[in-house]
Design a protein around this motif. Sequence first.
Motif, mmCIF file in Angstrom:
data_model
loop_
_atom_site.group_PDB
_atom_site.id
_atom_site.type_symbol
_atom_site.label_atom_id
_atom_site.label_comp_id
_atom_site.label_asym_id
_atom_site.label_seq_id
_atom_site.Cartn_x
_atom_site.Cartn_y
_atom_site.Cartn_z
ATOM 1 N N ASP A 30 0.909 -1.235 -0.095
ATOM 2 C CA ASP A 30 0.058 0.101 0.087
ATOM 3 C C ASP A 30 0.835 1.376 -0.087
ATOM 4 O OD1 ASP A 30 -2.510 1.292 0.304
ATOM 5 O OD2 ASP A 30 -2.042 1.792 2.303
ATOM 6 N N LEU A 31 1.815 1.112 1.052
ATOM 7 C CA LEU A 31 2.674 2.290 0.751
ATOM 8 C C LEU A 31 3.408 2.572 -0.496
ATOM 9 C CD1 LEU A 31 4.383 2.152 4.516
ATOM 10 C CD2 LEU A 31 2.704 3.880 3.611
ATOM 11 N N ALA A 32 4.169 1.480 -1.113
ATOM 12 C CA ALA A 32 4.754 1.602 -2.322
ATOM 13 C C ALA A 32 3.756 1.911 -3.426
ATOM 14 C CB ALA A 32 5.326 0.009 -2.562
ATOM 15 N N LEU A 33 2.552 1.535 -3.165
ATOM 16 C CA LEU A 33 1.451 2.061 -4.608
ATOM 17 C C LEU A 33 1.359 3.675 -4.472
ATOM 18 C CD1 LEU A 33 -1.272 -0.575 -4.443
ATOM 19 C CD2 LEU A 33 0.384 -0.172 -6.132
ATOM 20 N N SER A 34 1.683 4.249 -3.367
ATOM 21 C CA SER A 34 1.450 5.438 -3.080
ATOM 22 C C SER A 34 2.352 6.511 -4.009
ATOM 23 C CB SER A 34 1.692 6.066 -1.671
ATOM 24 O OG SER A 34 0.899 5.585 -0.817
ATOM 25 N N ALA A 35 3.644 6.085 -4.271
ATOM 26 C CA ALA A 35 4.345 6.576 -5.115
ATOM 27 C C ALA A 35 3.946 6.762 -6.327
ATOM 28 C CB ALA A 35 5.806 6.084 -4.881
ATOM 29 N N SER A 36 3.592 5.490 -7.105
ATOM 30 C CA SER A 36 2.996 5.544 -8.389
ATOM 31 C C SER A 36 1.786 6.443 -8.607
ATOM 32 C CB SER A 36 2.873 4.196 -9.044
ATOM 33 O OG SER A 36 1.877 3.396 -8.285
ATOM 34 N N THR A 37 0.846 6.275 -7.253
ATOM 35 C CA THR A 37 -0.651 6.976 -7.557
ATOM 36 C C THR A 37 -0.102 8.495 -7.493
ATOM 37 O OG1 THR A 37 -1.442 5.492 -6.088
ATOM 38 C CG2 THR A 37 -2.363 7.483 -6.081
ATOM 39 N N GLU A 38 0.914 9.039 -6.591
ATOM 40 C CA GLU A 38 1.327 10.663 -6.822
ATOM 41 C C GLU A 38 1.839 10.906 -8.400
ATOM 42 O OE1 GLU A 38 4.017 11.437 -3.666
ATOM 43 O OE2 GLU A 38 2.734 10.732 -2.239
ATOM 44 N N LYS A 81 7.183 13.587 -23.622
ATOM 45 C CA LYS A 81 8.027 12.341 -24.242
ATOM 46 C C LYS A 81 8.601 11.803 -22.881
ATOM 47 C CE LYS A 81 11.334 10.259 -27.121
ATOM 48 N NZ LYS A 81 12.456 10.357 -28.274
ATOM 49 N N GLN A 82 9.438 12.636 -22.203
ATOM 50 C CA GLN A 82 10.085 12.388 -20.833
ATOM 51 C C GLN A 82 9.042 11.987 -19.816
ATOM 52 O OE1 GLN A 82 13.145 11.730 -20.019
ATOM 53 N NE2 GLN A 82 12.779 11.475 -18.152
ATOM 54 N N ASP A 83 7.929 12.823 -19.591
ATOM 55 C CA ASP A 83 6.856 12.402 -18.476
ATOM 56 C C ASP A 83 6.218 11.022 -18.851
ATOM 57 O OD1 ASP A 83 7.514 14.968 -17.335
ATOM 58 O OD2 ASP A 83 5.683 15.874 -18.334
ATOM 59 N N LEU A 84 6.172 10.828 -20.068
ATOM 60 C CA LEU A 84 5.428 9.488 -20.270
ATOM 61 C C LEU A 84 6.292 8.300 -20.052
ATOM 62 C CD1 LEU A 84 3.485 9.846 -23.942
ATOM 63 C CD2 LEU A 84 2.615 9.047 -21.545
ATOM 64 N N SER A 85 7.595 8.656 -20.363
ATOM 65 C CA SER A 85 8.587 7.701 -19.880
ATOM 66 C C SER A 85 8.726 7.147 -18.502
ATOM 67 C CB SER A 85 10.153 8.008 -20.328
ATOM 68 O OG SER A 85 11.079 6.970 -20.332
ATOM 69 N N VAL A 86 8.708 8.313 -17.651
ATOM 70 C CA VAL A 86 8.822 8.225 -16.412
ATOM 71 C C VAL A 86 7.436 7.628 -15.558
ATOM 72 C CG1 VAL A 86 8.817 9.611 -14.004
ATOM 73 C CG2 VAL A 86 10.311 10.330 -16.006
ATOM 74 N N LEU A 87 6.484 7.999 -16.128
ATOM 75 C CA LEU A 87 5.199 7.538 -15.784
ATOM 76 C C LEU A 87 5.014 5.900 -16.320
ATOM 77 C CD1 LEU A 87 2.100 7.775 -14.750
ATOM 78 C CD2 LEU A 87 1.514 8.337 -16.959
ATOM 79 N N GLY A 88 5.307 5.553 -17.436
ATOM 80 C CA GLY A 88 5.591 4.117 -17.747
ATOM 81 C C GLY A 88 6.390 3.409 -16.893
ATOM 82 N N GLU A 89 7.563 3.795 -16.336
ATOM 83 C CA GLU A 89 8.172 3.119 -15.408
ATOM 84 C C GLU A 89 7.446 2.906 -14.362
ATOM 85 O OE1 GLU A 89 11.997 4.798 -15.036
ATOM 86 O OE2 GLU A 89 12.403 4.953 -17.392
ATOM 87 N N SER A 90 6.857 3.835 -13.683
ATOM 88 C CA SER A 90 5.955 4.026 -12.671
ATOM 89 C C SER A 90 4.937 2.874 -12.574
ATOM 90 C CB SER A 90 5.471 5.317 -12.119
ATOM 91 O OG SER A 90 4.656 5.305 -11.062
ATOM 92 N N LEU A 91 4.224 3.095 -13.765
ATOM 93 C CA LEU A 91 3.016 2.059 -13.851
ATOM 94 C C LEU A 91 3.632 0.665 -14.230
ATOM 95 C CD1 LEU A 91 1.234 4.004 -16.545
ATOM 96 C CD2 LEU A 91 0.370 3.463 -13.955
ATOM 97 N N ALA A 92 4.620 0.401 -14.664
ATOM 98 C CA ALA A 92 5.335 -1.094 -14.738
ATOM 99 C C ALA A 92 5.629 -1.494 -12.983
ATOM 100 C CB ALA A 92 6.598 -1.082 -15.504
#
Length: 146
Positions: free
Chosen positions: A92-100, A121-132
């Motif tokens: 739950d705590l770890a999910l908080s980072a990707s939620t943010e 492009k950069q923001d999508l890349s960062v978001l993609g890593e977070s979503l993975a």
Amino acid sequence: MPLAVHINPEKKQQAYQLIAELQNERQEVWSLYCHIAELIPFSANRTVRKKLARFSEILIDYVSLGHFGVCEYLLAAVDKSDPALPFVRKIDLALSASTEAAVSFNDKYDSEVAIIPDNLKQDLSVLGESLAIRSDLEDRLCELML
């Protein structure tokens, strides 16, 4: 024996429904993510804005379901003495980072602010890593519920 939460049998059906809904929303998020990535090189045209708006909407629904739906369900359904509970809390705590990260992306691109193609492009890349990473964490939660 793998770690699993002990959920009341009457509540198992609700757990299965949450898992199915989460997996469907995740699939839709990744599908839209790929559609947006196919638009590279980005421009600030109407097509990009429209896809970003739809993506942001589904993204927020998805992270909300995972964080506030599945995690909160587990935290409420699991007996406080369950050995899996600390693991659920950790996820739950770890999910908080990707939620943010998802909320920040939404705030940045679900508006009329000018789209800067290189930033997107950069923001999508960062978001993609977070979503993975998030997908892996959610899979662990789902395994605990089965």
